[in-house]
Structure formats: structure tokens, C-alpha cells
Motif scaffolding. Structure first.
Motif, PDB file in Angstrom:
ATOM      1  N   THR A  34       0.835  -1.210   0.000  1.00  0.00           N
ATOM      2  CA  THR A  34       0.000   0.000   0.000  1.00  0.00           C
ATOM      3  C   THR A  34       0.870   1.260   0.000  1.00  0.00           C
ATOM      4  N   THR A  35       1.896   1.264   0.841  1.00  0.00           N
ATOM      5  CA  THR A  35       2.802   2.418   0.914  1.00  0.00           C
ATOM      6  C   THR A  35       3.504   2.666  -0.416  1.00  0.00           C
ATOM      7  N   VAL A  36       4.011   1.585  -1.019  1.00  0.00           N
ATOM      8  CA  VAL A  36       4.753   1.716  -2.278  1.00  0.00           C
ATOM      9  C   VAL A  36       3.841   2.214  -3.402  1.00  0.00           C
ATOM     10  N   ARG A  37       2.622   1.698  -3.447  1.00  0.00           N
ATOM     11  CA  ARG A  37       1.668   2.187  -4.456  1.00  0.00           C
ATOM     12  C   ARG A  37       1.422   3.680  -4.299  1.00  0.00           C
ATOM     13  N   GLN A  38       1.237   4.100  -3.043  1.00  0.00           N
ATOM     14  CA  GLN A  38       0.989   5.529  -2.786  1.00  0.00           C
ATOM     15  C   GLN A  38       2.199   6.366  -3.186  1.00  0.00           C
ATOM     16  N   GLN A  39       3.382   5.925  -2.767  1.00  0.00           N
ATOM     17  CA  GLN A  39       4.603   6.665  -3.118  1.00  0.00           C
ATOM     18  C   GLN A  39       4.768   6.746  -4.623  1.00  0.00           C
ATOM     19  N   ALA A  40       4.512   5.616  -5.312  1.00  0.00           N
ATOM     20  CA  ALA A  40       4.722   5.574  -6.760  1.00  0.00           C
ATOM     21  C   ALA A  40       3.746   6.506  -7.473  1.00  0.00           C
ATOM     22  N   SER A  41       2.520   6.563  -6.984  1.00  0.00           N
ATOM     23  CA  SER A  41       1.540   7.419  -7.663  1.00  0.00           C
ATOM     24  C   SER A  41       1.872   8.894  -7.459  1.00  0.00           C
ATOM     25  N   GLY A  42       2.682   9.192  -6.448  1.00  0.00           N
ATOM     26  CA  GLY A  42       3.066  10.577  -6.183  1.00  0.00           C
ATOM     27  C   GLY A  42       4.392  10.999  -6.803  1.00  0.00           C
ATOM     28  N   ILE A  43       5.018  10.099  -7.542  1.00  0.00           N
ATOM     29  CA  ILE A  43       6.319  10.422  -8.134  1.00  0.00           C
ATOM     30  C   ILE A  43       6.178  11.514  -9.184  1.00  0.00           C
ATOM     31  N   GLN A  44       6.945  12.582  -9.004  1.00  0.00           N
ATOM     32  CA  GLN A  44       6.883  13.700  -9.945  1.00  0.00           C
ATOM     33  C   GLN A  44       8.198  13.892 -10.690  1.00  0.00           C
ATOM     34  N   GLU A  45       9.288  13.553 -10.044  1.00  0.00           N
ATOM     35  CA  GLU A  45      10.581  13.846 -10.657  1.00  0.00           C
ATOM     36  C   GLU A  45      11.619  12.783 -10.312  1.00  0.00           C
ATOM     37  N   PHE A  46      12.759  12.952 -10.994  1.00  0.00           N
ATOM     38  CA  PHE A  46      13.919  12.109 -10.830  1.00  0.00           C
ATOM     39  C   PHE A  46      14.174  11.683  -9.379  1.00  0.00           C
ATOM     40  N   LEU A  49      12.012   9.091  -7.772  1.00  0.00           N
ATOM     41  CA  LEU A  49      12.279   7.714  -8.202  1.00  0.00           C
ATOM     42  C   LEU A  49      13.346   7.083  -7.330  1.00  0.00           C
ATOM     43  N   TRP A  50      14.426   7.835  -7.107  1.00  0.00           N
ATOM     44  CA  TRP A  50      15.534   7.260  -6.329  1.00  0.00           C
ATOM     45  C   TRP A  50      15.204   7.217  -4.845  1.00  0.00           C
ATOM     46  N   TYR A  51      14.328   8.097  -4.406  1.00  0.00           N
ATOM     47  CA  TYR A  51      13.851   8.000  -3.027  1.00  0.00           C
ATOM     48  C   TYR A  51      13.097   6.684  -2.848  1.00  0.00           C
ATOM     49  N   LEU A  52      12.234   6.370  -3.816  1.00  0.00           N
ATOM     50  CA  LEU A  52      11.490   5.102  -3.765  1.00  0.00           C
ATOM     51  C   LEU A  52      12.453   3.921  -3.806  1.00  0.00           C
ATOM     52  N   HIS A  53      13.485   4.052  -4.646  1.00  0.00           N
ATOM     53  CA  HIS A  53      14.471   2.976  -4.746  1.00  0.00           C
ATOM     54  C   HIS A  53      15.209   2.764  -3.419  1.00  0.00           C
ATOM     55  N   ASP A  54      15.651   3.854  -2.813  1.00  0.00           N
ATOM     56  CA  ASP A  54      16.340   3.750  -1.517  1.00  0.00           C
ATOM     57  C   ASP A  54      15.422   3.145  -0.454  1.00  0.00           C
ATOM     58  N   PHE A  55      14.171   3.580  -0.479  1.00  0.00           N
ATOM     59  CA  PHE A  55      13.186   3.075   0.465  1.00  0.00           C
ATOM     60  C   PHE A  55      13.029   1.555   0.309  1.00  0.00           C
TER      61      PHE A  55
ATOM     62  N   ARG B  27      13.137  13.372 -21.022  1.00  0.00           N
ATOM     63  CA  ARG B  27      12.226  12.475 -21.737  1.00  0.00           C
ATOM     64  C   ARG B  27      12.293  11.061 -21.180  1.00  0.00           C
ATOM     65  N   GLU B  28      13.505  10.596 -20.965  1.00  0.00           N
ATOM     66  CA  GLU B  28      13.653   9.220 -20.499  1.00  0.00           C
ATOM     67  C   GLU B  28      13.110   9.055 -19.085  1.00  0.00           C
ATOM     68  N   ILE B  29      13.379  10.063 -18.248  1.00  0.00           N
ATOM     69  CA  ILE B  29      12.872  10.012 -16.869  1.00  0.00           C
ATOM     70  C   ILE B  29      11.348  10.031 -16.844  1.00  0.00           C
ATOM     71  N   ASN B  30      10.756  10.882 -17.690  1.00  0.00           N
ATOM     72  CA  ASN B  30       9.296  10.926 -17.714  1.00  0.00           C
ATOM     73  C   ASN B  30       8.698   9.586 -18.129  1.00  0.00           C
ATOM     74  N   ALA B  31       9.332   8.948 -19.100  1.00  0.00           N
ATOM     75  CA  ALA B  31       8.856   7.625 -19.521  1.00  0.00           C
ATOM     76  C   ALA B  31       9.037   6.611 -18.390  1.00  0.00           C
ATOM     77  N   LEU B  32      10.157   6.737 -17.681  1.00  0.00           N
ATOM     78  CA  LEU B  32      10.429   5.817 -16.572  1.00  0.00           C
ATOM     79  C   LEU B  32       9.414   6.012 -15.431  1.00  0.00           C
ATOM     80  N   ILE B  33       9.109   7.272 -15.140  1.00  0.00           N
ATOM     81  CA  ILE B  33       8.118   7.555 -14.089  1.00  0.00           C
ATOM     82  C   ILE B  33       6.780   6.904 -14.428  1.00  0.00           C
TER      83      ILE B  33
END
Lengths: 110, 110
Positions: A34-46, A49-55, B27-33
Motif C-alpha cells: 500500500t505504501t509503495v503504491r501511494q509513493q509511486a503514484s506521487g512520483i513527480q521527478e527524478f 524515483l531514487w527515493y522510492l528505490h532507496d526506500f 524524456r527518459e525520466i518521464n517515460a520511466l516515471i
């Protein structure tokens, strides 16, 4: 499989401990999903992504060790899960009283 | 900063290459997101979480190296991005013809 130095575990107790670990793991994983889904849906920038990866890296490391029933210290694992709320003490019913007392005491110490 | 052995880069060319890298990266990051959001919304179980984690680990490793403009081989990076479709050759306009010819040749070789 499950052993604690100087502590005897019956087959029944091993099964109870194993079932309790699996129950707690399922609960924790579901919460994590549930947490990961929420975090992923809120991803806006580079960086997000890496915050989610570290998490995920940290949670994976944590979970891999935590639910390892080959661990000689399963009683500590159970105590930790009770402390964190993934297990209730009552779900360890069937273990001998000494073990339950130890688990209970540990959750109050930590 | 950006250098290729035996190749001169003017400040203008360095800026063009840098801007092209940034455009491709965005572009690549947006596709990745988008991909990560879709994957995350489809997570059902334990293994799916770690699949996402492995996927992010691999992409991070890939992207960290790919857009490093301190890299002495920026012309290879540009060629790779054109090959992958994150950049168009026309977006390198302003680089001297020799460099554009090299990039173009590389994309046909790979």
C-alpha cells in the motif's frame, strides 16, 4: 530449523512460531505494498524515483533478515514483531509459558 | 568538461551537447516515471515489490552513467541517445559537421 540456545522447541511450537512469522510477514508486506503504491503514484521527478528505490532497498534488507526462520534467534524476531504491532502476543498461544514470558518481557525492554 | 580525445569542443558546442543530454534525460525520466507508476499500481505480492526494486536498481545504474557529462565520451552518449530515440539528430544542430557525422555513423553501426 528454529533454535534458541538452551531452549527446547517442540515440533508443535516450531509450527506455531512459523505460522506466526508468516502471518506477520503477510501483514507487513500488505502494508508495504500500500505504501509503495501511494509513493509511486506521487512520483513527480527524478529524485522521487531514487527515493522510492532507496526506500525499497532498506525495506528489503530489513525484511530479508527479519523473517528468516532459520535464524537461531526466532524468539527475538517474534518479540520484535509483537513490539512493532505485526503480531499479537495471543497469536503465540501454544508456545510454552516460558517462551511467551520471554517474548513479553522483551517487548517491554526494547 | 566534455572532451573527446583529438576533438575540439567550443563552448557553444559544449552547451548544445549539455542541453541535448538534459532534454533526453527529461524524456527518459518521464517515460520511466510512467512505467514505475504502472508497475507499482499492479503490485500484488512480495515478489512484485522486489521485481520493482531490481528494475529500479538496474535503471538507476544505467541512468547514472548515461547522463554523466563529465564523461570523456559524451559523443558516444549522444549517439546512444539518438539510437534509443531519446534524442533526434536534428537536436544536435550547432555541433560541427564532423561531430554530427560521427554521431550519425555510430547510430548506424550499433
Amino acid at each position: 530449523m528454529m533454535q534458541l540456545t538452551n531452549t527446547q522447541w517442540s515440533i508443535t511450537e516450531e509450527n506455531i512460531a512459523q505460522a506466526a512469522l508468516e502471518k506477520a510477514k503477510e501483514r507487513e508486506i500488505n502494508a508495504l505494498i500500500t505504501t509503495v503504491r501511494q509513493q509511486a503514484s506521487g512520483i513527480q521527478e527524478f529524485d522521487d524515483l531514487w527515493y522510492l528505490h532507496d526506500f525499497l532497498s532498506a525495506r528489503r534488507y530489513d525484511l530479508d533478515g527479519k523473517y528468516d526462520s532459520r535464524n537461531a534467534t526466532v524468539i527475538f524476531a517474534l518479540a520484535g514483531l509483537v513490539k512493532e504491532g505485526w503480531l499479537k502476543l495471543g497469536e503465540l498461544e501454544g508456545l510454552d509459558k516460558e517462551k511467551i514470558t520471554k517474548v513479553s518481557a522483551m517487548t517491554r525492554i526494547i
